[in-house]
Write an enzyme that holds these catalytic residues in place. Structure first.
Site, PDB file in Angstrom:
ATOM      1  CB  SER A   1      -0.941   0.013   1.211  1.00 21.42           C
ATOM      2  OG  SER A   1      -1.895  -1.017   1.125  1.00 21.42           O
TER       3      SER A   1
ATOM      4  N   GLY B   1      -4.505  -2.075  -0.871  1.00 21.86           N
ATOM      5  CA  GLY B   1      -3.675  -1.707  -2.015  1.00 21.86           C
ATOM      6  C   GLY B   1      -3.406  -0.217  -2.019  1.00 21.86           C
TER       7      GLY B   1
ATOM      8  CB  CYS C   1      -7.229  -1.059   3.131  1.00 23.10           C
ATOM      9  SG  CYS C   1      -6.224   0.450   3.181  1.00 23.10           S
ATOM     10  CG  LEU C   2      -7.759  -0.089  -3.224  1.00 27.16           C
ATOM     11  CD1 LEU C   2      -8.049   1.396  -3.427  1.00 27.16           C
ATOM     12  CD2 LEU C   2      -6.596  -0.517  -4.116  1.00 27.16           C
TER      13      LEU C   2
ATOM     14  CD  GLN D   1      -9.946   3.811  -0.021  1.00 26.14           C
ATOM     15  OE1 GLN D   1      -9.353   3.723  -1.089  1.00 26.14           O
ATOM     16  NE2 GLN D   1      -9.354   4.276   1.074  1.00 26.14           N
TER      17      GLN D   1
ATOM     18  CG  ASN E   1      -0.736   2.288   4.643  1.00 29.04           C
ATOM     19  OD1 ASN E   1      -0.677   3.472   4.336  1.00 29.04           O
ATOM     20  ND2 ASN E   1      -0.013   1.366   4.038  1.00 29.04           N
TER      21      ASN E   1
ATOM     22  N   GLY F   1      -4.876   6.930   2.422  1.00 28.92           N
ATOM     23  CA  GLY F   1      -4.886   8.363   2.147  1.00 28.92           C
ATOM     24  C   GLY F   1      -6.207   8.849   1.602  1.00 28.92           C
ATOM     25  CE1 TYR F   2      -7.646   9.860  -3.387  1.00 30.12           C
ATOM     26  CE2 TYR F   2      -5.766   8.517  -2.732  1.00 30.12           C
ATOM     27  CZ  TYR F   2      -6.321   9.487  -3.549  1.00 30.12           C
ATOM     28  OH  TYR F   2      -5.544  10.088  -4.519  1.00 30.12           O
TER      29      TYR F   2
ATOM     30  CG  HIS G   1      -4.621  -2.761   7.203  1.00 30.91           C
ATOM     31  ND1 HIS G   1      -4.314  -3.468   6.059  1.00 30.91           N
ATOM     32  CD2 HIS G   1      -4.579  -1.453   6.851  1.00 30.91           C
ATOM     33  CE1 HIS G   1      -4.087  -2.628   5.065  1.00 30.91           C
ATOM     34  NE2 HIS G   1      -4.248  -1.400   5.525  1.00 30.91           N
TER      35      HIS G   1
ATOM     36  CD  GLU H   1      -4.303  -6.789   7.321  1.00 35.94           C
ATOM     37  OE1 GLU H   1      -3.605  -5.901   6.813  1.00 35.94           O
ATOM     38  OE2 GLU H   1      -5.540  -6.698   7.428  1.00 35.94           O
TER      39      GLU H   1
END
Length: 362
Positions: A45, A219, A246-247, A250, A288, A290-291, A331, A333
């Site tokens: 990421s 990602g 995460c990604l 989104q 982790n 940024g969006y 996350h 995990e």
């Protein structure tokens, strides 16, 4: 060897170079974790980013062969206050400096990382370049300003070919947008049979594998750049249980009609508190990103917010009102970080079991 960080706003930080002597540029971000630097720098990421660690001493327990989240780190640089030259730990096999040299990653130490972090918090994420002292600073600044943000990070870190991990339990298709190794390990620990597939895999190809569920991995980059993922998720909704991280969270939101936006400086670290809205319970999480998903965009969707960040109120979890699908921005995990949210993998297993039972009784 002296080295400097030049930011697009003209700020310059001069310190000591370590690791590779390559000149590298990227988005400069900060991570607030105190430990877990090996997992962090090998997290896909961080592709294309220069990471500043706010904890002052990094590298003191060395590098070992077991804690990598990917074998080919994609970060463009590492910035620390002090890099430990002589690590001490029974698992240590090499130093941080040695790893960065081997992986061609430049490092910078001896700068005021608190000042750099405050600068990013005040002005937002900035592009920067790690380079020697004998460069034209103004020229570098202009080049950084003119450099567009890459849109192909996911294609750089996703698996090129699908692969199979046998197991006696539920069959899961894990879509790799830049997957951390421990996500796969959490499924293996639960006896899952896992098919890991590239980011551009279609819904038809996924369904052909006969999955009990689909996990959408973490990602790098802007989720709006991964149109293949959005289309695939949209075509899977209602056909198979989904779990996004995460990604993946989104992309799940975009597929359901929501929107995303860039955060001022992102959430990166292993100490971010998250509140579950239905119970008020607090989890300390590893993050982790940024969006974030824009809450106002959920109005005309079938999504509900399940979790929110304690620090700034941004969305940290979603669930679909109709279909068996949920996601989290953080996350579960960990790796590195607390394991408060590890139970979400168990929830995913139960969701697959209940969905299969429902299908058999219909």
């Amino acid at each position: 060897m002296k080295r400097q960080l030049i930011l697009e706003d003209g700020s310059v930080f001069v310190g000591k170079g370590f690791g590779s002597d390559r000149e590298m540029s990227g988005e400069v971000v900060f991570n607030t974790g105190m430990t877990g630097y090996q997992e962090m720098l090998s997290d896909p990421s961080y592709c294309g980013q220069i990471v500043t660690l706010t904890y002052p001493l990094i590298g003191n327990y060395g590098i070992n062969r077991d804690d990598f989240e990917s074998m080919n780190p994609a970060i463009h640089g590492l910035i620390v206050k002090e890099a430990c030259d002589i690590p001490s730990n029974w698992r240590s096999e090499e130093s941080l400096d040695s790893l960065l040299k081997a992986k061609q990653i430049p490092g910078l130490s001896g700068i005021d990382t608190r000042k750099l972090t405050r600068l990013i918090r005040m002005h937002g994420t900035l592009k920067g370049q790690l380079c020697p002292l004998d460069v034209d600073v103004e020229q570098i600044v202009q080049e950084l300003k003119a450099t567009p943000t890459p849109t192909d990070q996911v294609s750089r870190v996703s698996t090129r070919d699908p692969y199979h991990v046998p197991g006696p339990g539920k069959r899961v298709v894990l879509v790799d947008y830049g997957m951390k190794h421990n996500i796969l390990q959490e499924l293996i620990r639960r006896n899952c049979e896992v098919f890991v597939v590239p980011y551009h895999t279609s819904a038809e190809e996924v369904l052909r594998l006969g999955p009990d569920g689909v996990l959408l991995s973490n990602g790098p980059g802007n989720p709006e750049d991964v149109s293949e993922g959005v289309e695939m998720i949209r075509n899977l909704l209602g056909k198979v249980p989904l779990f996004g991280i995460c990604l993946g969270h989104q992309l799940f939101a975009l597929a359901c009609g929501a929107k995303t936006e860039k955060l001022r400086f992102g959430h990166r670290g292993s100490n971010h508190p998250v509140r579950e809205r239905s119970t008020g319970l607090i989890e300390i999480t590893a993050q982790n990103h940024g969006y974030t998903v824009t809450e106002g965009s959920l109005v005309n969707t079938d999504l509900i917010v399940t979790h929110e960040a304690v620090n700034d109120g941004t969305i940290e979890g979603l669930a679909h009102k109709v279909h068996p699908a949920f996601s989290v921005q953080y996350h579960p995990e960990a790796s590195p970080g607390p394991e408060d949210s590890n139970v979400l993998f168990d929830r995913f297993i139960k969701l697959m079991e209940s969905n299969k039972h429902r299908a058999l009784t219909v």
